[in-house]
Design a protein around this motif. Sequence first.
Motif, PDB file in Angstrom:
ATOM      1  N   CYS A  77       0.861  -1.182   0.000  1.00 27.49           N
ATOM      2  CA  CYS A  77       0.000   0.000   0.000  1.00 27.49           C
ATOM      3  C   CYS A  77       0.897   1.230   0.000  1.00 27.49           C
ATOM      4  O   CYS A  77       2.114   1.138   0.106  1.00 27.49           O
ATOM      5  N   ARG A  78       0.293   2.408  -0.130  1.00 25.61           N
ATOM      6  CA  ARG A  78       1.051   3.653  -0.022  1.00 25.61           C
ATOM      7  C   ARG A  78       1.318   3.940   1.453  1.00 25.61           C
ATOM      8  O   ARG A  78       0.468   3.696   2.311  1.00 25.61           O
ATOM      9  N   TYR A  79       2.500   4.483   1.744  1.00 29.87           N
ATOM     10  CA  TYR A  79       2.871   4.730   3.122  1.00 29.87           C
ATOM     11  C   TYR A  79       2.480   6.135   3.561  1.00 29.87           C
ATOM     12  O   TYR A  79       3.318   6.954   3.961  1.00 29.87           O
ATOM     13  N   GLU A  81       0.307   8.488   6.350  1.00 32.65           N
ATOM     14  CA  GLU A  81       0.330   8.399   7.807  1.00 32.65           C
ATOM     15  C   GLU A  81      -0.696   7.398   8.339  1.00 32.65           C
ATOM     16  O   GLU A  81      -0.421   6.659   9.280  1.00 32.65           O
ATOM     17  N   LYS A  82      -1.871   7.366   7.731  1.00 32.91           N
ATOM     18  CA  LYS A  82      -2.908   6.437   8.207  1.00 32.91           C
ATOM     19  C   LYS A  82      -2.467   4.992   7.994  1.00 32.91           C
ATOM     20  O   LYS A  82      -2.582   4.147   8.899  1.00 32.91           O
ATOM     21  N   ASN A  83      -1.965   4.687   6.804  1.00 35.35           N
ATOM     22  CA  ASN A  83      -1.519   3.323   6.531  1.00 35.35           C
ATOM     23  C   ASN A  83      -0.311   2.946   7.389  1.00 35.35           C
ATOM     24  O   ASN A  83      -0.193   1.802   7.842  1.00 35.35           O
ATOM     25  N   LYS A  84       0.591   3.892   7.596  1.00 37.04           N
ATOM     26  CA  LYS A  84       1.744   3.617   8.455  1.00 37.04           C
ATOM     27  C   LYS A  84       1.296   3.226   9.854  1.00 37.04           C
ATOM     28  O   LYS A  84       1.807   2.259  10.442  1.00 37.04           O
ATOM     29  N   ARG A  85       0.346   3.984  10.372  1.00 39.50           N
ATOM     30  CA  ARG A  85      -0.149   3.708  11.721  1.00 39.50           C
ATOM     31  C   ARG A  85      -0.814   2.331  11.780  1.00 39.50           C
ATOM     32  O   ARG A  85      -0.581   1.547  12.717  1.00 39.50           O
ATOM     33  N   GLY A 264       4.576   4.195 -11.542  1.00 38.40           N
ATOM     34  CA  GLY A 264       3.723   3.017 -11.498  1.00 38.40           C
ATOM     35  C   GLY A 264       3.233   2.710 -10.097  1.00 38.40           C
ATOM     36  O   GLY A 264       2.064   2.364  -9.888  1.00 38.40           O
ATOM     37  N   ALA A 265       4.130   2.848  -9.114  1.00 35.29           N
ATOM     38  CA  ALA A 265       3.759   2.573  -7.726  1.00 35.29           C
ATOM     39  C   ALA A 265       2.684   3.533  -7.240  1.00 35.29           C
ATOM     40  O   ALA A 265       1.795   3.158  -6.478  1.00 35.29           O
ATOM     41  N   PHE A 266       2.755   4.792  -7.696  1.00 35.24           N
ATOM     42  CA  PHE A 266       1.750   5.777  -7.301  1.00 35.24           C
ATOM     43  C   PHE A 266       0.365   5.350  -7.780  1.00 35.24           C
ATOM     44  O   PHE A 266      -0.606   5.361  -7.020  1.00 35.24           O
ATOM     45  N   PHE A 267       0.271   4.934  -9.022  1.00 31.36           N
ATOM     46  CA  PHE A 267      -1.031   4.558  -9.573  1.00 31.36           C
ATOM     47  C   PHE A 267      -1.514   3.205  -9.054  1.00 31.36           C
ATOM     48  O   PHE A 267      -2.722   2.967  -8.962  1.00 31.36           O
ATOM     49  N   LEU A 268      -0.587   2.331  -8.710  1.00 29.82           N
ATOM     50  CA  LEU A 268      -0.964   1.027  -8.163  1.00 29.82           C
ATOM     51  C   LEU A 268      -1.153   1.076  -6.661  1.00 29.82           C
ATOM     52  O   LEU A 268      -1.473   0.053  -6.040  1.00 29.82           O
ATOM     53  N   ARG A 269      -0.946   2.240  -6.061  1.00 34.80           N
ATOM     54  CA  ARG A 269      -1.109   2.463  -4.618  1.00 34.80           C
ATOM     55  C   ARG A 269      -0.212   1.543  -3.808  1.00 34.80           C
ATOM     56  O   ARG A 269      -0.633   0.854  -2.879  1.00 34.80           O
ATOM     57  N   THR A 270       1.069   1.514  -4.173  1.00 30.90           N
ATOM     58  CA  THR A 270       2.049   0.727  -3.450  1.00 30.90           C
ATOM     59  C   THR A 270       3.340   1.527  -3.343  1.00 30.90           C
ATOM     60  O   THR A 270       3.357   2.715  -3.645  1.00 30.90           O
ATOM     61  N   GLU A 271       4.425   0.902  -2.902  1.00 28.52           N
ATOM     62  CA  GLU A 271       5.692   1.592  -2.693  1.00 28.52           C
ATOM     63  C   GLU A 271       6.817   0.874  -3.432  1.00 28.52           C
ATOM     64  O   GLU A 271       6.852  -0.354  -3.497  1.00 28.52           O
ATOM     65  N   THR A 272       7.762   1.642  -3.960  1.00 35.96           N
ATOM     66  CA  THR A 272       8.873   1.041  -4.710  1.00 35.96           C
ATOM     67  C   THR A 272       9.854   0.305  -3.799  1.00 35.96           C
ATOM     68  O   THR A 272      10.649  -0.503  -4.274  1.00 35.96           O
TER      69      THR A 272
END
Length: 308
Positions: A77-79, A81-85, A264-272
Amino acid sequence: MKKRTIVISGANGFIGRYLSRFYRDNGWRVVAIARSEKGLATGVDYHPWDGMTLGDWAKALDGAELLVNLAGRSVNCRYGEKNKRTIRESRVQSTQVLGEAIRRCSNPPALWVNSSTATIYRHAEDRPQGDFDGELGTGFSVEVAKSWEESFFGAEVPGTVRKVAMRTAIVFAEEKGTVWDVLVKLSKKWLGGTMGNGRQKVSWIHIGDFCRVVEWLRLHEEASGVYNVSAPNPIDNRELMKQARKAAGRCFGLPSAKWMLEIGAFFLRTETELILKSRWVVPTRLLEEGFEFRSEEFGEMFNKWRKD
């Protein structure tokens, strides 16, 4: 004759499903603790759990022989603040609550195996990171891993409970939605080229060997502390993508520079980080203490397991 019992928290994930089937097929009673029944293996006893609070599910630990904690929100997922928590709390809180549940048992599990991650080590292109000489890294994912292990080893449980943290590498299997499935599908679209500079190491383990490691840890009563759970021979990204193209029947794949991966990671909602961090991790303790891997070479991995 009463069956032995294993309790698996986070049992409806890909790894939990395989581990449930492994023990079920070996005659164990499997108690699956998860947020929902979706994704669970068949033939398991299900207990709902929100991952944060004590409940009736905790009674299942009393008299169980083995507890394996796999609970934790996916890092795919994207990191923000909410996802990090959520990523951190889902690991730390679930571990703390399991510790409290064990303390309340009159007959607690003999072994508590807790997930950790090979990501705890630094980005390494210069040398492998072993159990004894590995250098811990920095950044969000590393700090989560550190907190996870601190909550695990800091949990006060009866002295009869043995603890093992599994610093697990990327787990591979031929199953829809897993890492290998994603890479092969990308390759079929001619997108299976080298990612970044291609030198970043990829430590890996086949799901079958992962399950065998858990059982080996149970049988070896001297085993405790931290174990790197990865095959002995990591590969680099260049070789990984070559194998994915081979599986997809493609002779070519468009390479992806770092800037392309960021988009690509931005559109796929993930992290490189999941692709570009060099995880060069080796299972020093497992090898020195006698564990025998069925899959040591990535290119032979799936064929070997298909024969069964």
